[in-house]
Design an enzyme around this catalytic site. Structure first.
Site, PDB file in Angstrom:
ATOM      1  N   ASP A  80       0.872  -1.162   0.000  1.00 44.88           N
ATOM      2  CA  ASP A  80       0.000   0.000   0.000  1.00 44.88           C
ATOM      3  C   ASP A  80       0.918   1.223   0.000  1.00 44.88           C
ATOM      4  OD1 ASP A  80      -2.081   1.741  -0.022  1.00 44.88           O
ATOM      5  OD2 ASP A  80      -3.157   0.837   1.646  1.00 44.88           O
TER       6      ASP A  80
HETATM    7  C1  BGC Z   1      -4.950   3.363  -0.095  1.00 50.28           C
HETATM    8  C2  BGC Z   1      -5.031   2.363  -1.224  1.00 50.28           C
HETATM    9  C3  BGC Z   1      -4.826   3.057  -2.541  1.00 50.28           C
HETATM   10  C4  BGC Z   1      -3.496   3.778  -2.519  1.00 50.28           C
HETATM   11  C5  BGC Z   1      -3.154   4.512  -3.784  1.00 50.28           C
HETATM   12  C6  BGC Z   1      -3.692   4.209  -0.178  1.00 50.28           C
HETATM   13  O1  BGC Z   1      -3.744   5.241   0.728  1.00 50.28           O
HETATM   14  O2  BGC Z   1      -5.017   2.688   1.143  1.00 50.28           O
HETATM   15  O3  BGC Z   1      -6.257   1.686  -1.194  1.00 50.28           O
HETATM   16  O4  BGC Z   1      -4.924   2.151  -3.592  1.00 50.28           O
HETATM   17  O5  BGC Z   1      -3.504   4.719  -1.462  1.00 50.28           O
HETATM   18  O6  BGC Z   1      -3.961   5.614  -3.941  1.00 50.28           O
END
Ligand code: BGC
Length: 739
Positions: free
Chosen positions: A268
């Site tokens: 993530d």
């Molecule tokens: C989120 C993800 C997301 C990623 C990219 C993170 O903060 O938890 O679900 O895909 O950001 O935007």
């Protein structure tokens, strides 16, 4: 006449085919699509330098990672997900780049998709969102999300598929297959145990193995083994003291070891914190470690990612073997060959009317009619001359906000607009805002469309009550929104109640007009202290571009509602296990003391009557369940048993019913939930029509996870199949034995 034309063309065809085959044979193995993928991977790997390999395993921008230009291996481009394709952002920043051709179709939130209980809707969703991603040249879609709904306060529940592992498992598989049919990888998130937003970057989740395997992992397992997902995203939180994105237990032992996952593990954004763990614990690609691309590096922050220069240094010194980077690059090459180096993948399409229609269809099937006393809905346009539409959510933009799932939608039909379009010619429509939320904030550089309100709440409320008094029918459209602290990433909600004094307004509206339908726009359960005061309640989710048209079609009865709740609506927070036991949100440590008893499993165990039950949803027609039967008394350990139940549409119009099968274990050596969903089927029935619904199960539907044996066990003995219209509306019971 000159005849030899046919043989001539046949010859030409043969020559050109032969040339093609020999051209393929001349290609290096990694470029030859006729060769087995594993051979191509090894060939490409053997041509790469150490530096090229390391470049592939970490980001080079907010949403991309490097390819190998020298070898014609393209970059990887990711996109959020999971409800539409995110607008382009700057190379190094979250801010939108201001493109003019990146406005997508916003599809309904995944809670709505889960509420359709229709696998075909899931397949359609995956196909169309995959087409949008492909057209935008993204090869990884950051979604779907299948974290289990443990608490109604989780700010991200709207991005997930509800509280039940079986429902989420069945719904996630077709979504993935649909996405990937476009040559775009679905990246299933957030693996695992990211069940709250509070302290999401630091919280360490403690859960017993049985609960982990029975509740929190099945949807991920189905995604990997049945959906054949090509990517998975490690979560932010910790498990057993290690961050989930660099976690020996989750990634190496379970995902790769037990489930044989052969795709890529993506972190993530900013979820990685340690080079050694990132190297050895199953991660393949590191993203988002520093949100500002330049502040953490002299010239390029991406070089300082845990899997960038620090990794390269360890590899060069020999402290870490090259095999460690090779393992990761193999997975990434597999991803690339499956996606953007697949020359046969389709081209996709973007923002098309067909996609809008697909979103509308899914929205219409997911809307849930929670209550309909005296059949006040659908609105009878022959009798209703003036309709008052009240509530901020009738006009609020909902596709913007909520965190990473925020969208730049090509269009969004608000509930008010949808109603105007549908009934504006037949009835007079009056709108009153009724209450006001937080001051509008521009999100991602996009205006949320809110009108700044200068009137006091008393004035707003008075205007609404006057409008309601003078109307033949009142539609209140309220609920939550995508602001921080509501249905939004990064923080949880503070309470189960509706914000902005809506409860008071709803009660007041109910007093002045008995013909009141309340539409709740949310991705979460909300408290409804006024439940007995209003005649009709509709759960309207976040429905995307076609929100208003879908809602209007259900409210006036063009479409007969057929959605069912994918999670329990408790009367109060303490009716939920995590809250009753006081564990949530924990202080650094979050222990799931309620264990298996999440959602309806908790309500069943403690005989708590929910406000609205898991699986509940009404229709404008009615269904009668006939006598259910089984094709035998016994199920052999390696056999199957089939249950049949006639279901009749006893009303006056066509409708769809979701018939649900739960299993009850009569006697067990371990505590078990009173019942667990193990099959469901959505059937369409004309007025008066009867269909026999059949469910076939095997012993896996009867099994529990034996933590001691670390395996699934089905104990011989007596079981019951409970067949019904919701988790608390069981209509038929059939006993059987496992031998
Ligand atoms: C989120 C993800 C997301 C990623 C990219 C993170 O903060 O938890 O679900 O895909 O950001 O935007």
């Amino acid at each position: 006449m000159f005849k030899p034309i046919k043989p001539f063309f046949t010859l030409l065809l043969m020559v050109s085919l032969a040339a093609k085959v020999s051209a393929q044979e001349d290609l290096p193995v990694y470029l030859n699509e006729a060769k087995p993928i594993e051979e191509r991977i090894e060939d490409a790997l053997s041509r790469m330098t150490l530096e090229e390999k390391v470049k592939m395993v970490h980001a080079q921008s907010k949403f991309s990672s490097a390819g190998v230009p020298r070898l014609g291996i393209p970059e990887n481009w990711m996109t959020d997900g999971p409800h539409g394709i995110r607008a382009e952002v700057f190379w190094d920043e979250w801010d939108q780049a201001g493109w003019t051709n990146d406005s997508c179709i916003a599809f309904p939130a995944l809670t709505c998709l889960a509420a359709t209980w229709n696998k075909e809707m899931s397949a359609l969703y995956g196909k169309v969102i995959g087409e949008e991603a492909r057209y935008r040249n993204k090869n990884v879609l950051l979604g779907p999300g299948v974290n289990i709904y443990r608490t109604p306060l989780n700010g991200r529940n709207f991005e997930y598929m509800g509280e039940d592992p079986f429902l989420a498992s069945r719904m996630v598989v077709p979504y993935i297959q649909g996405v990937q049919s476009n040559g775009v990888a679905a990246c299933v998130k957030h693996f695992a145990l990211n069940n709250q937003e509070t302290d999401r970057h630091t919280v360490n989740v403690n859960v017993d193995d049985r609960t982990l395997y029975e509740i929190y992992l099945p949807a991920f397992k189905a995604a990997v083994q049945e959906g054949k997902a090509w990517a998975i995203m490690g979560a932010y939180n910790k498990y057993k003291g290690q961050w989930a994105g660099q976690n020996q237990f989750l990634l190496n032992d379970i995902l790769r070891g037990e489930w044989k996952f052969d795709g890529v593990v993506v972190s993530d954004w900013g979820g990685i914190n340690d080079t050694k763990q990132a190297i050895y614990h199953g991660l393949d690609m590191e993203f988002g470690s520093w949100t500002n691309g330049l502040s953490e590096g002299a010239s390029n922050a991406y070089d300082n990612y845990y899997l960038a220069n620090p990794f390269l240094k360890l590899l060069k010194s020999g402290e870490v073997k090259e095999e460690e980077v090779d393992k990761k690059v193999r997975n990434i090459l597999r991803l690339v060959f499956r996606t953007n180096m697949n020359t046969k993948r389709p081209y996709g399409s973007f923002g098309s009317p067909e996609h809008g229609l697909a979103g509308k269809k899914i929205a219409q099937e997911g809307i849930v009619l929670l209550k309909n006393a005296n059949n006040k809905l659908p609105i009878q346009l022959s009798k209703v001359k003036r309709v008052a539409v009240i509530g901020e959510n009738a006009v609020k933009v909902m596709t913007v906000g909520g965190g990473s799932s925020s969208l730049k939608a090509k269009y969004e039909i608000s509930p008010l607009e949808g109603l105007r379009n549908r009934i504006g010619k037949e009835a007079e429509l009056v709108f009153a805002r009724g209450y006001v939320g937080e001051k509008p904030k521009a999100q991602d550089g996009l205006n949320t469309g809110d009108v700044v309100e200068t009137r006091s709440s008393e004035e707003l409320s008075k205007e609404a009550l006057d409008a309601a008094r003078n109307a033949d029918f009142v539609i209140f459209v309220g609920g939550l929104n995508k602001n921080d602290g509501q249905d939004s990433e990064g923080n949880d909600r503070k309470s189960l109640g509706l914000p902005y004094n809506q409860d008071k307004l709803i009660s007041a509206l109910a007093k002045v007009n008995k013909n009141l339908a309340v539409v709740i726009i949310s991705g979460n359960a909300v408290a409804m202290p006024w439940v007995n005061e209003v005649s009709s309640i509709v759960q309207g989710w976040y429905l995307g571009s076609e929100a208003g048209s879908a809602l209007a079609s259900v409210l006036v009865g063009d479409v007969n509602p057929s959605g069912k709740l994918p999670f329990t609506f408790p009367v109060k927070l303490e009716d939920n296990g995590a809250h009753k036991l006081g564990d949530y949100p924990g202080k650094g440590e979050q222990t799931y003391n309620e264990g298996l008893f999440v959602g309806y499993r908790w309500a069943d165990k403690h005989q708590i009557k929910p406000l609205f039950s898991f699986g509940h949803g009404l229709s404008y027609t009615s269904f009668a369940y006939g006598k259910a039967s089984a094709d035998g008394r016994d199920l052999n350990a390696d056999g199957k048993i089939t249950f049949s139940v006639p279901v009749k549409n006893t009303g006056k119009r066509e409708g769809q019913e979701v018939v649900q099968l739960y299993i009850h274990d009569v006697q067990s050596s371990v505590p078990r939930p009173l019942k667990e969903l193990k099959a469901f089927e959505k059937v369409s029935l004309k007025a008066g029509e009867t269909k026999i619904v059949k469910f076939t199960i095997d012993k896996s539907a009867l099994s529990f996870f034996d933590a001691g044996k670390h395996d699934w066990v089905a104990e011989p003995g007596e079981f019951k199949a409970l067949i019904g219209a919701s988790s608390t509306d069981i209509r038929q019971t059939v006993g059987f034995n496992l031998r």
